[in-house]
Design a protein around this motif. Structure first.
Motif, PDB file in Angstrom:
ATOM      1  N   GLY A 139       0.791  -1.234   0.000  1.00  0.00           N
ATOM      2  CA  GLY A 139       0.000   0.000   0.000  1.00  0.00           C
ATOM      3  C   GLY A 139       0.820   1.279   0.000  1.00  0.00           C
ATOM      4  O   GLY A 139       0.304   2.341   0.337  1.00  0.00           O
ATOM      5  N   GLU A 141       1.906   3.919  -2.065  1.00  0.00           N
ATOM      6  CA  GLU A 141       1.725   4.457  -3.417  1.00  0.00           C
ATOM      7  C   GLU A 141       2.721   5.553  -3.725  1.00  0.00           C
ATOM      8  O   GLU A 141       3.336   5.576  -4.783  1.00  0.00           O
ATOM      9  N   ILE A 142       2.830   6.498  -2.787  1.00  0.00           N
ATOM     10  CA  ILE A 142       3.835   7.551  -3.006  1.00  0.00           C
ATOM     11  C   ILE A 142       4.778   7.608  -1.804  1.00  0.00           C
ATOM     12  O   ILE A 142       4.378   7.297  -0.682  1.00  0.00           O
ATOM     13  N   THR A 144       6.905   9.002   1.301  1.00  0.00           N
ATOM     14  CA  THR A 144       6.719  10.062   2.289  1.00  0.00           C
ATOM     15  C   THR A 144       7.908  11.036   2.134  1.00  0.00           C
ATOM     16  O   THR A 144       8.916  10.683   1.517  1.00  0.00           O
ATOM     17  N   GLN A 147      11.250   9.597   2.805  1.00  0.00           N
ATOM     18  CA  GLN A 147      11.609   8.607   1.778  1.00  0.00           C
ATOM     19  C   GLN A 147      12.038   9.305   0.485  1.00  0.00           C
ATOM     20  O   GLN A 147      12.968   8.862  -0.186  1.00  0.00           O
ATOM     21  N   GLY A 169       7.677   6.925   8.239  1.00  0.00           N
ATOM     22  CA  GLY A 169       8.137   6.011   7.182  1.00  0.00           C
ATOM     23  C   GLY A 169       9.647   5.895   7.043  1.00  0.00           C
ATOM     24  O   GLY A 169      10.147   5.575   5.962  1.00  0.00           O
ATOM     25  N   GLN A 210      10.086  -6.332  13.873  1.00  0.00           N
ATOM     26  CA  GLN A 210       9.258  -5.561  12.946  1.00  0.00           C
ATOM     27  C   GLN A 210      10.023  -5.171  11.680  1.00  0.00           C
ATOM     28  O   GLN A 210       9.500  -5.266  10.575  1.00  0.00           O
ATOM     29  N   GLU A 277      17.261   4.342  15.127  1.00  0.00           N
ATOM     30  CA  GLU A 277      17.232   4.984  16.457  1.00  0.00           C
ATOM     31  C   GLU A 277      18.667   5.346  16.849  1.00  0.00           C
ATOM     32  O   GLU A 277      19.152   4.993  17.923  1.00  0.00           O
ATOM     33  N   ALA A 307      13.967   9.948  15.112  1.00  0.00           N
ATOM     34  CA  ALA A 307      13.084  11.121  15.185  1.00  0.00           C
ATOM     35  C   ALA A 307      13.755  12.210  16.013  1.00  0.00           C
ATOM     36  O   ALA A 307      13.364  13.365  15.950  1.00  0.00           O
ATOM     37  N   GLY A 430      10.273   3.221  17.887  1.00  0.00           N
ATOM     38  CA  GLY A 430      10.247   2.566  16.589  1.00  0.00           C
ATOM     39  C   GLY A 430       9.099   1.596  16.337  1.00  0.00           C
ATOM     40  O   GLY A 430       8.710   1.396  15.199  1.00  0.00           O
ATOM     41  N   ASP A 432       5.858  -0.134  15.492  1.00  0.00           N
ATOM     42  CA  ASP A 432       4.723   0.390  14.745  1.00  0.00           C
ATOM     43  C   ASP A 432       3.458  -0.297  15.244  1.00  0.00           C
ATOM     44  O   ASP A 432       3.120  -1.380  14.796  1.00  0.00           O
ATOM     45  N   ARG A 457       4.023   6.740  19.512  1.00  0.00           N
ATOM     46  CA  ARG A 457       3.331   5.461  19.242  1.00  0.00           C
ATOM     47  C   ARG A 457       1.853   5.688  18.955  1.00  0.00           C
ATOM     48  O   ARG A 457       1.168   4.795  18.472  1.00  0.00           O
ATOM     49  N   MET A 461       1.863   7.851  10.254  1.00  0.00           N
ATOM     50  CA  MET A 461       1.565   8.503   8.976  1.00  0.00           C
ATOM     51  C   MET A 461       0.540   9.639   9.117  1.00  0.00           C
ATOM     52  O   MET A 461      -0.395   9.748   8.344  1.00  0.00           O
TER      53      MET A 461
HETATM   54  N1  LIG Z   1       5.088   5.445   1.457  1.00  0.00           N
HETATM   55  C1  LIG Z   1       4.254   4.981   2.357  1.00  0.00           C
HETATM   56  N2  LIG Z   1       2.923   4.942   2.080  1.00  0.00           N
HETATM   57  C2  LIG Z   1       2.034   4.458   2.988  1.00  0.00           C
HETATM   58  N3  LIG Z   1       2.369   3.986   4.220  1.00  0.00           N
HETATM   59  C3  LIG Z   1       3.677   4.009   4.546  1.00  0.00           C
HETATM   60  C4  LIG Z   1       4.679   4.495   3.637  1.00  0.00           C
HETATM   61  N4  LIG Z   1       5.866   4.369   4.253  1.00  0.00           N
HETATM   62  C5  LIG Z   1       5.633   3.845   5.476  1.00  0.00           C
HETATM   63  N5  LIG Z   1       4.320   3.620   5.658  1.00  0.00           N
HETATM   64  C6  LIG Z   1       3.670   3.085   6.890  1.00  0.00           C
HETATM   65  O1  LIG Z   1       3.776   4.113   7.868  1.00  0.00           O
HETATM   66  C7  LIG Z   1       3.878   3.568   9.170  1.00  0.00           C
HETATM   67  C8  LIG Z   1       5.026   4.213   9.915  1.00  0.00           C
HETATM   68  O2  LIG Z   1       6.248   3.877   9.308  1.00  0.00           O
HETATM   69  P1  LIG Z   1       7.560   3.569  10.154  1.00  0.00           P
HETATM   70  O3  LIG Z   1       7.283   2.570  11.218  1.00  0.00           O
HETATM   71  O4  LIG Z   1       8.638   3.281   9.191  1.00  0.00           O
HETATM   72  O5  LIG Z   1       7.799   4.976  10.846  1.00  0.00           O
HETATM   73  P2  LIG Z   1       9.121   5.555  11.502  1.00  0.00           P
HETATM   74  O6  LIG Z   1       9.360   6.868  10.872  1.00  0.00           O
HETATM   75  O7  LIG Z   1      10.214   4.554  11.476  1.00  0.00           O
HETATM   76  O8  LIG Z   1       8.601   5.779  12.994  1.00  0.00           O
HETATM   77  P3  LIG Z   1       9.399   5.697  14.381  1.00  0.00           P
HETATM   78  O9  LIG Z   1      10.257   6.921  14.491  1.00  0.00           O
HETATM   79  O10 LIG Z   1       8.307   5.674  15.362  1.00  0.00           O
HETATM   80  O11 LIG Z   1      10.211   4.459  14.326  1.00  0.00           O
HETATM   81  C9  LIG Z   1       4.042   2.083   8.995  1.00  0.00           C
HETATM   82  O12 LIG Z   1       2.798   1.464   9.276  1.00  0.00           O
HETATM   83  C10 LIG Z   1       4.389   1.915   7.525  1.00  0.00           C
HETATM   84  O13 LIG Z   1       3.910   0.694   7.004  1.00  0.00           O
END
Ligand SMILES: Nc1ncnc2c1ncn2[C@@H]1O[C@H](COP(=O)(O)OP(=O)(O)OP(=O)(O)O)[C@@H](O)[C@H]1O
Length: 520
Positions: A139, A141-142, A144, A147, A169, A210, A277, A307, A430, A432, A457, A461
């Motif tokens: 899922g 699509e684009i 973040t 990313q 993300g 995870q 982290e 973060a 971290g 999710d 937590r 997104m």
């Molecule tokens: N491009 C994307 N499109 C849709 N959902 C996404 C995308 N990238 C990540 N996600 C979803 O967003 C959620 C958060 O992503 P992730 O766990 O990588 O966050 P994080 O930035 O590592 O957070 P933390 O700092 O808490 O570790 C996850 O459920 C992941 O599947």
């Protein structure tokens, strides 16, 4: 085949295996409990019988050639598409002005030499087709914002330090380049030996589990296998898996050191090292172990994420990695804006009662909820008290619990069978917890960074979440930073906190006034 529990014999036949419980891995052939992972395909399987069937179905029998010793990933991924004027449909070539305006709109800041432009789509990176499909399947699509900037930077072989909000993300921003570069490399250099090519270090077992799960999803169907190296899981299975060939190792530093010192694991081809982290990983406690792992590798590309990235971590990161590129998205070291914080002044003796009131209020209790406490014993006692007093099913999770129990507790929580988890810091970073929209910080952690991660937590997104935080005079060390964090996110600062002499002292000190003498 990787065996999850070294003590019990591997199931021969499919019917020796039990049915899968909800949330457990299922055998890709028969649907029973997928107790093992097939080494060749990385699929969940229930028995040797189903493994044979699975392999029989594989139509393309590869005959790998032998690999010369020490072939490493190329510094950049040749497949990575940066700019190509001949194919404008694929990657629009942004002008410098457009790049600047895109970055400023998305609050992406970059520092360093030769930073590639942000990508607008995953397809513009010329990723392996299967990886592109896997991204669609999960899922994504684009990309973040983090990313958009981190993926091309990592694909270009640069060392990177990236900071972006919790839940924005970051995980995929290092896994996509890892899967892409490793599988492309294997495709071009098929090898029997398959020594690990990439390694991700993270501070907790839960987070490693995870990350490995997500890596498997993204690498599905590609020449990309993973090994999880964390405490509490049988070491024999982990070694067996690595020795049989994997591309990625995900692990906690302690267990990895254990593995490196006691067993013959060849890491000379590891060319990408991720410190997730990173501020936690470079703190005293983890730092020496992380450096030990780093020294066992031959100058890998380093990707570092968190973060929260304080200045001293930036400095340490720069000394670790040459020509580092810095990427930060949004407000640096701030809480996720999507989490509404409600700070409540509660004296220590009243905290439990206050918590029960919240949990029993239809208006305020929004399960599933994570309650963060400061000690393992506290987690055990409080979860029991919640269940006994409110009738709401609560379970504890902390570092002293066996891995099996931690996994099971999380499973029950994520399946909705348990409404409240009382956790120490093991769930703070971290992890999710997709359905969680409410966090209660019962005991404030001892740094504002951990607080920011814990309340993170409650939102993934950008979805709205809430964090209730209990505080009183015992938390005075964090008052100044807490007031800043609450104010910057528009939260109400409790009168007691605003008027506390500890807050006032830090305020007047920061404004250049003389400090009041203690006790005056
Ligand atoms: N491009 C994307 N499109 C849709 N959902 C996404 C995308 N990238 C990540 N996600 C979803 O967003 C959620 C958060 O992503 P992730 O766990 O990588 O966050 P994080 O930035 O590592 O957070 P933390 O700092 O808490 O570790 C996850 O459920 C992941 O599947």
């Amino acid at each position: 085949m990787v065996v999850s529990d070294a003590a019990s014999p591997v199931k021969e036949r499919c019917w020796d295996q039990r049915e899968a419980l909800p949330g457990e891995p299922c055998c890709v052939i028969c649907g029973r409990y997928g107790e093992y992972i097939c080494d060749d395909t990385n699929d969940d399987i229930c028995s040797i019988e189903c493994k044979r069937i699975l392999l029989g179905r594989l139509s393309n029998n590869r005959k790998p050639e032998s690999l010369p010793h020490l072939v490493r990933l190329p510094v950049t991924d040749e497949c990575f598409y940066v700019k190509d004027d001949d194919d404008k449909s694929k990657t629009p070539c942004l002008s410098n002005n457009e790049i600047e305006s895109l970055r400023s709109k998305l609050e992406i800041r970059v520092r360093g030499e030769l930073v590639p432009p942000p990508i607008l789509s995953f397809s513009s990176c010329n990723l392996p087709q299967k990886l592109q499909k896997n991204l669609e399947a999960v899922g994504y699509e684009i990309p973040t914002p983090v990313q958009m900037q981190a993926i091309p930077t990592a694909l270009n072989g640069k060392n990177l330090l990236a900071s972006a909000d919790t839940g924005s993300g970051k995980t995929a921003s290092f896994l996509v380049p890892i899967v892409s570069r490793c599988s492309n490399f294997r495709f071009r250099n098929p090898s029997d030996q398959r020594k690990p090519l990439a390694m991700v270090l993270a501070p907790t077992r839960e987070l490693c589990v995870q990350i490995e799960e997500q890596a498997k999803l993204l690498g599905n169907g590609l020449r990309f296998k993973t090994a999880l190296v964390v405490g509490g899981e049988a070491m024999a299975g982990q070694i067996y898996r690595i020795q049989n060939g994997v591309e990625l190792i995900v692990g906690t530093p302690g267990r990895l050191i254990d593995l490196l010192t006691k067993h013959d694991v060849e890491l000379d081809e590891v060319s990408i090292l991720v410190l997730d982290e990173v501020d936690c990983m470079l703190q005293r406690g983890f730092r020496d172990q992380v450096l030990q792992v780093f020294q066992a590798l031959s100058r890998p590309q380093i990707l570092m994420y968190s973060a929260t990235v304080p200045l001293e971590v930036e400095k340490m990161a720069s000394s670790l990695a040459k020509d580092l590129i810095f990427v930060s998205v949004g407000k640096r070291n701030g809480p996720n804006k999507s989490v509404k914080q409600v700070a409540i002044w509660v004296e220590s003796k009243q905290k439990k009662q206050k918590l029960f009131e919240i949990l029993m209020s239809q208006q305020h209790f929004k399960p599933p909820v994570v309650v963060f406490v400061g000690s393992r014993l506290g987690a055990d006692l409080l979860s029991e008290a919640i269940t006994v007093t409110t009738g709401i099913k609560a379970l504890p999770i902390h570092g002293e619990k066996p891995m099996k129990e931690r996994r099971e507790t999380l499973r029950l929580f994520l399946m909705g069978e348990v409404s409240v988890i009382v956790a120490t810091g093991v769930l703070g970073r971290g992890v999710d917890l997709l359905r969680v929209r409410q966090v209660i910080v019962f005991d404030i952690p001892n740094s504002i960074k951990e607080y920011i991660h814990q309340i993170g937590r409650a939102s993934r997104m950008g979805e709205e979440g809430s964090a209730i935080v209990f505080l009183n005079e015992d938390d005075k060390n964090l008052f100044k930073e807490l007031v800043e964090v609450l104010k910057s996110s528009g939260a109400v600062v409790p009168r007691e906190l605003a008027n506390s002499r500890y807050t006032m002292i830090s305020y007047s000190a920061s404004r250049g006034h003389k400090k009041r003498k203690q006790g005056s």
